[in-house]
Design an enzyme around this catalytic site. Structure first.
Site, short mmCIF file in Angstrom:
data_model
loop_
_atom_site.label_atom_id
_atom_site.label_comp_id
_atom_site.label_asym_id
_atom_site.label_seq_id
_atom_site.Cartn_x
_atom_site.Cartn_y
_atom_site.Cartn_z
CB SER A 196 -0.88 0.03 1.26
OG SER A 196 -1.68 -1.11 1.32
CD GLU A 217 -2.87 3.80 -6.18
OE1 GLU A 217 -3.22 4.98 -6.03
OE2 GLU A 217 -2.25 3.18 -5.30
N1 LIG Z 1 -6.11 -4.36 3.79
C1 LIG Z 1 -6.23 -3.54 2.77
O1 LIG Z 1 -7.21 -2.79 2.68
C2 LIG Z 1 -5.19 -3.52 1.68
C3 LIG Z 1 -5.53 -2.95 0.44
C4 LIG Z 1 -4.60 -2.97 -0.60
C5 LIG Z 1 -3.34 -3.52 -0.39
N2 LIG Z 1 -3.03 -4.05 0.85
C6 LIG Z 1 -1.69 -4.62 1.01
O2 LIG Z 1 -1.78 -6.04 0.84
C7 LIG Z 1 -0.79 -6.66 1.67
C8 LIG Z 1 -1.49 -7.65 2.59
O3 LIG Z 1 -2.45 -6.95 3.36
P1 LIG Z 1 -3.71 -7.71 4.01
O4 LIG Z 1 -4.69 -6.66 4.36
O5 LIG Z 1 -4.11 -8.85 3.15
O6 LIG Z 1 -3.04 -8.23 5.37
P2 LIG Z 1 -3.54 -9.38 6.36
O7 LIG Z 1 -3.08 -8.98 7.72
O8 LIG Z 1 -4.97 -9.72 6.14
O9 LIG Z 1 -2.67 -10.64 5.83
C9 LIG Z 1 -1.28 -10.64 5.90
C10 LIG Z 1 -0.76 -11.99 5.47
O10 LIG Z 1 0.68 -11.98 5.56
C11 LIG Z 1 1.09 -13.16 6.21
N3 LIG Z 1 2.35 -12.88 6.89
C12 LIG Z 1 2.53 -12.24 8.06
N4 LIG Z 1 3.84 -12.16 8.34
C13 LIG Z 1 4.49 -12.77 7.32
C14 LIG Z 1 5.85 -13.05 7.04
N5 LIG Z 1 6.81 -12.67 7.87
N6 LIG Z 1 6.16 -13.72 5.88
C15 LIG Z 1 5.19 -14.11 5.04
N7 LIG Z 1 3.86 -13.89 5.26
C16 LIG Z 1 3.53 -13.22 6.39
C17 LIG Z 1 -0.03 -13.50 7.18
O11 LIG Z 1 0.01 -14.86 7.54
C18 LIG Z 1 -1.25 -13.15 6.32
O12 LIG Z 1 -1.55 -14.24 5.46
C19 LIG Z 1 -0.05 -5.54 2.41
O13 LIG Z 1 1.09 -5.21 1.70
C20 LIG Z 1 -1.06 -4.40 2.38
O14 LIG Z 1 -0.48 -3.14 2.46
C21 LIG Z 1 -3.93 -4.09 1.87
#
Ligand SMILES: NC(=O)c1ccc[n+]([C@@H]2O[C@H](COP(=O)([O-])OP(=O)(O)OC[C@H]3O[C@@H](n4cnc5c(N)ncnc54)[C@H](O)[C@@H]3O)[C@@H](O)[C@H]2O)c1
Length: 285
Positions: free
Chosen positions: A119, A152
């Protein structure tokens, strides 16, 4: 470059959403989670989501079977070796992302594109962890990925034109509107959105208004579909805090300093919807 097989890494909110979008668009998807149990749980979640769409007559049975047939859940990173594009969607922290990019660089074919769904974090730093910086870019989906129209496409200094064109074509094949943005913290949407969300928490902490009134004000006064505190819960408060910290570090604007209330909620494990509690409570279904 033609993309056929897509690797999606991370079994959180975004990983599952992106996997669903890509499989529905006709790509073969290899979904990787560190634990096979959570990879399998994502398939169960996908089955549930597709079943709902069949019930609502948005998808027919044949399509559902075809979509499920295109997704394979794995725990071994080596299973991503044959992917044309790998999109990581793991926790919003630089250290594990750098480690992952270095590993992917060793595992994936030399033509494969390695992308991040970050993000806010620097795509250039992730690219520098690989020996193929020209084939690294950001492909930033929004939450929930199946519903949100935007992606994006983030160009780091070294991203090649071919990589950007392929990433854009992939996003468009997924039915999304793609916008191009330079690799700068927050890109377009989060650079504009998160200072606002952080200030909403500051208003709540200063008792300027109640939670419900802050959310009602922005829905009724600005025609936003969700209030800021509801939106923070949807995004995840840990992810939101990481985003605000990254913006603060990049722009050094005191107004971007994370609200102590947000920091405290994260410390207390109140991470929003995914944890069952954040600014609001979410009873288990
Ligand atoms: N939540 C949102 O609204 C959103 C929107 C767009 C992009 N993102 C981006 O997507 C990515 C994931 O976000 P999310 O909301 O799905 O998070 P989340 O907390 O729902 O999931 C995170 C995942 O990462 C895994 N994880 C944690 N530590 C780890 C490690 N050391 N090595 C490998 N895997 C690990 C966890 O097990 C989990 O499966 C981030 O980069 C976030 O910025 C999030």
């Amino acid at each position: 470059m033609t993309i056929k097989r897509v690797g999606v890494i991370g079994s959180g909110i975004m990983g599952s959403g992106v996997a669903e979008v890509a499989a529905k668009a006709g790509f073969e998807v290899v979904l990787r989670s560190r634990a096979q149990a959570s990879a399998d749980a994502m398939i169960a979640g996908l089955e549930k989501s597709l079943a709902k769409q069949v019930d609502r007559k948005k998808l027919d049975d044949t399509e559902r079977t075809a979509v499920l047939g295109r997704v394979r859940a794995v725990s071994d990173l080596g299973e991503l070796a044959e992917c044309d594009l790998v999109l990581e969607s793991i926790v919003e922290e630089m250290a594990p992302k750098l480690e992952l990019f270095a590993e992917l660089d060793r595992i994936c074919g030399e033509d494969a594109i390695l992308a991040t769904n970050t993000s806010t974090l620097s795509v250039a730093k992730m690219a520098a962890a690989t020996g193929r910086p020209g084939q690294v870019c950001g492909i930033h989906f929004f939450n929930p990925a199946p519903a949100m129209a935007l992606v994006e496409i983030v160009r780091a200094a070294a991203s090649s034109d071919k990589t950007i064109a392929t990433a854009r074509a992939f996003a468009e094949s997924c039915g999304k509107t793609a916008v191009d943005v330079r690799d700068q913290a927050g890109f377009i949407v989060n650079a504009l959105l998160f200072p606002y969300l952080n200030n909403a928490v500051k208003l709540l902490a200063d008792e300027v208004a109640t939670r419900d009134d802050i959310d009602a004000a922005m829905k009724g006064g600005c025609n936003f579909p969700m209030g800021p505190l509801e939106l923070l819960d949807l995004v995840g408060l840990d992810t939101s805090l990481s985003i605000i910290e990254a913006l603060h570090a990049e722009f050094e604007d005191p107004n971007y300093e994370p609200s102590p209330m947000l920091v405290r909620l994260v410390k207390d494990g109140k991470l929003g919807r995914k944890a069952g509690a954040g600014f609001y409570d979410y009873p288990k279904k």
